[in-house]
Design a protein around this motif. Structure first.
Motif, PDB file in Angstrom:
ATOM      1  N   ALA A 191      -5.956  90.020  18.996  1.00 40.23           N
ATOM      2  CA  ALA A 191      -5.842  89.271  20.253  1.00 40.23           C
ATOM      3  C   ALA A 191      -6.120  87.781  20.088  1.00 40.23           C
ATOM      4  O   ALA A 191      -5.990  87.032  21.047  1.00 40.23           O
ATOM      5  N   PHE A 192      -6.498  87.349  18.877  1.00 42.87           N
ATOM      6  CA  PHE A 192      -6.874  85.953  18.684  1.00 42.87           C
ATOM      7  C   PHE A 192      -6.130  85.353  17.496  1.00 42.87           C
ATOM      8  O   PHE A 192      -5.795  86.054  16.540  1.00 42.87           O
ATOM      9  N   THR A 193      -5.902  84.039  17.581  1.00 43.90           N
ATOM     10  CA  THR A 193      -5.377  83.330  16.423  1.00 43.90           C
ATOM     11  C   THR A 193      -6.463  83.289  15.360  1.00 43.90           C
ATOM     12  O   THR A 193      -7.650  83.454  15.671  1.00 43.90           O
ATOM     13  N   PRO A 194      -6.107  83.056  14.073  1.00 44.83           N
ATOM     14  CA  PRO A 194      -7.130  83.036  13.018  1.00 44.83           C
ATOM     15  C   PRO A 194      -8.295  82.101  13.312  1.00 44.83           C
ATOM     16  O   PRO A 194      -9.452  82.443  13.096  1.00 44.83           O
ATOM     17  N   SER A 195      -7.999  80.897  13.844  1.00 46.30           N
ATOM     18  CA  SER A 195      -9.083  79.932  14.093  1.00 46.30           C
ATOM     19  C   SER A 195      -9.974  80.390  15.247  1.00 46.30           C
ATOM     20  O   SER A 195     -11.200  80.296  15.180  1.00 46.30           O
ATOM     21  N   LEU A 196      -9.369  80.905  16.308  1.00 43.70           N
ATOM     22  CA  LEU A 196     -10.153  81.378  17.448  1.00 43.70           C
ATOM     23  C   LEU A 196     -10.935  82.643  17.104  1.00 43.70           C
ATOM     24  O   LEU A 196     -12.029  82.858  17.612  1.00 43.70           O
ATOM     25  N   LEU A 197     -10.365  83.465  16.226  1.00 43.16           N
ATOM     26  CA  LEU A 197     -11.035  84.707  15.856  1.00 43.16           C
ATOM     27  C   LEU A 197     -12.360  84.415  15.163  1.00 43.16           C
ATOM     28  O   LEU A 197     -13.373  85.064  15.431  1.00 43.16           O
ATOM     29  N   GLU A 198     -12.379  83.420  14.263  1.00 43.54           N
ATOM     30  CA  GLU A 198     -13.624  83.069  13.587  1.00 43.54           C
ATOM     31  C   GLU A 198     -14.680  82.632  14.593  1.00 43.54           C
ATOM     32  O   GLU A 198     -15.855  82.963  14.472  1.00 43.54           O
ATOM     33  N   SER A 199     -14.261  81.855  15.601  1.00 47.61           N
ATOM     34  CA  SER A 199     -15.199  81.430  16.638  1.00 47.61           C
ATOM     35  C   SER A 199     -15.702  82.630  17.432  1.00 47.61           C
ATOM     36  O   SER A 199     -16.878  82.703  17.779  1.00 47.61           O
ATOM     37  N   GLU A 200     -14.806  83.583  17.727  1.00 55.35           N
ATOM     38  CA  GLU A 200     -15.204  84.779  18.470  1.00 55.35           C
ATOM     39  C   GLU A 200     -16.196  85.614  17.674  1.00 55.35           C
ATOM     40  O   GLU A 200     -17.181  86.118  18.213  1.00 55.35           O
ATOM     41  N   LEU A 201     -15.942  85.758  16.371  1.00 55.01           N
ATOM     42  CA  LEU A 201     -16.807  86.595  15.546  1.00 55.01           C
ATOM     43  C   LEU A 201     -18.138  85.937  15.254  1.00 55.01           C
ATOM     44  O   LEU A 201     -19.198  86.551  15.385  1.00 55.01           O
ATOM     45  N   PHE A 202     -18.088  84.666  14.843  1.00 55.02           N
ATOM     46  CA  PHE A 202     -19.288  84.013  14.328  1.00 55.02           C
ATOM     47  C   PHE A 202     -19.902  82.996  15.294  1.00 55.02           C
ATOM     48  O   PHE A 202     -20.988  82.484  15.040  1.00 55.02           O
TER      49      PHE A 202
END
Length: 474
Positions: A229-240
């Protein structure tokens, strides 16, 4: 001059001796003329020891870090010279025993006939005040952290309630589902990482929630991340998470899902959609249970259990170079395969009844049963959409029916489907290599050869061709 300032102070000496603040009177040379009992108690220096002495050298000679504090910079002494009153904080006074304490003090010049004859300094020990402030700051940080945690947990709970469609997916008595449920019960008692495999709609998330509910972490949060559901850059922010100013729009520090799942379970759905960069960061967290927020350097330690799920063939992705093999081994500690509905069709009666019971509450209906004719039709269908599709079919029919018994004709939308052919990893690899070889006109080496396109050394490609018995037919 000393007599004049002594006389000035003497007029109110009884009052000065009674106050709780420390008070020093000094002449224009910085020598002590008056010391009240509170000052003696706070510093350990007696009246007799300080009288006529340069006060700065006794209790104001250094900063809190031990660096010298020149007398020419002393605020008390400067007031005795220039007559400017000062209010000072953030400094320390030194005691006779060599220790120091934080102070706040004010200075005021003493005049006679419009001439400065000395100065008075009134000070107080603010150690307790600082301790209270630190305690309050720590408490506020804890409250803020707990508030963020509760807000996040509330959001997840609301989402769970909104998306809940009962535990129907785990209902059944077929051998294949019974075996899977036994695996779930065993692994739930551990903290091992679990990789849930299965087609879309089989109930992988439900299995993850069941593992969490049966585990020792059941009283903590289970946080879900849909990696697709997230772009690679947004996914890192969501996870970390990220720090304030880490990127445009990051107006405040935000905790990531890993922090929110601390002491609980993190469910990574669609794990096969992670970018290679995010895969590397995830691997570090799994190995070391620590990470940095995006834009930050502070290491955050967590205690989490990771459950991952995917409908993709991770082995094929490893061959294609789109999934890290070391991450696969970390995730694949305990694989659980959720069977498709076509492999457990004998469970459809129990599944249907469980789904109907849940939909009755959701839709305000009172369906008591499903006719044998309709049930037979449901059991003859191959269900490419699995349990999710079964739920949708039943929900539609419940909405349409005016009876308490579901009785519908499913034949028009249930043409028998041929079960999909499931290829082995070797078959997939053979087909893929053949397609590349044909596109490269069977040229193996060189810049336009198949090995270059496959990202493999030429010797490795030849070895794989030999093992898979790939030969040119003409």
């Amino acid at each position: 001059m000393d007599k004049e300032i002594k006389a000035y102070l003497a007029d109110s000496e009884l009052l000065l001796n009674a106050v709780g603040e420390g008070i020093y009177g000094l002449d224009t040379q910085g020598r002590a003329i008056f010391i009240n009992p509170a000052a003696e108690a706070m510093t350990g220096w007696s009246y007799a020891e300080l009288l006529g002495q340069n006060i700065h050298q006794f209790h104001h000679h250094s900063y809190s870090n031990g660096e010298p504090y020149p007398a020419c910079e002393c605020k008390i002494f400067n007031t005795a010279l220039d007559g400017i009153s000062r209010q000072v904080s953030g400094e320390v006074f030194w005691r006779k025993d060599g220790s120091n304490f934080p102070v706040e003090y004010t200075t005021r010049a003493v005049y006679k006939n419009n001439h400065i004859i000395g100065a008075v300094a009134v000070f107080r020990d603010v150690s307790q005040q600082q301790q209270i402030e630190l305690a309050l700051r720590s408490a506020l940080e804890n409250v803020q952290s707990l508030t963020e945690q509760l807000q996040a947990e509330n959001t997840y709970l609301q989402n769970e309630l909104a998306q809940e469609w009962s535990s129907a997916g785990l209902v059944g008595s077929s051998p294949i589902i019974t075996k899977m449920l036994a695996q779930v019960e065993l692994v739930a008692q551990t903290d091992s990482t679990v990789l849930i495999l299965g087609e879309n709609g089989t109930g992988k998330e439900l299995v993850a929630r069941n593992i969490h509910a049966l585990s020792q972490r059941k009283n903590s949060t289970m946080v879900k991340v849909n990696c697709a559901a997230f772009t690679p850059s947004l996914l890192e922010s969501e996870l970390f998470g990220h720090e304030k100013g880490a990127f445009t729009g990051a107006t405040e520090r935000r905790k990531g899902r890993f922090e929110l799942a601390n002491d609980g379970t993190l469910f990574l759905d669609e794990i096969g959609e992670l970018s290679m960069a995010a895969q590397g960061k995830l691997l570090r967290v799994l190995q070391e249970q620590e990470f940095e927020r995006v834009g930050g350097s502070e290491t955050v330690k967590v205690n989490i259990r990771v459950i991952a799920a995917t409908n993709r063939d991770l082995s094929a992705m490893i061959t294609q170079g789109t999934f890290r093999i070391d991450l696969f081994y970390r995730l694949n500690v305990f694989p659980v395969t959720v069977p498709p509905l076509r492999e457990r069709q004998e469970d459809i009666p129990l599944l249907s009844q469980a789904i109907i019971s849940t939909l009755n509450k959701t839709l305000g209906k009172n369906i008591s049963a499903i006719s044998n004719r309709s049930l037979t039709q449901l059991m003859q269908y191959q269900w490419p959409g699995n349990i999710r599709e079964l739920q949708n079919v039943l929900e539609r029919e419940i909405i349409l029916t005016k009876s308490t018994i579901l009785n519908f004709n499913f034949k028009t939308s249930s043409k028998s489907l041929t079960p999909p052919v499931i290829e082995t990893l070797a078959q997939v690899e053979t087909r893929y290599i053949l397609s590349v070889l044909k596109a490269c006109k069977w040229r193996i080496g060189g810049e336009i050869g198949a090995a270059k396109h496959l990202g493999l050394p030429e010797s490795t490609l030849r070895s794989r061709m030999s093992k898979l018995k790939i030969v040119r037919s003409n």
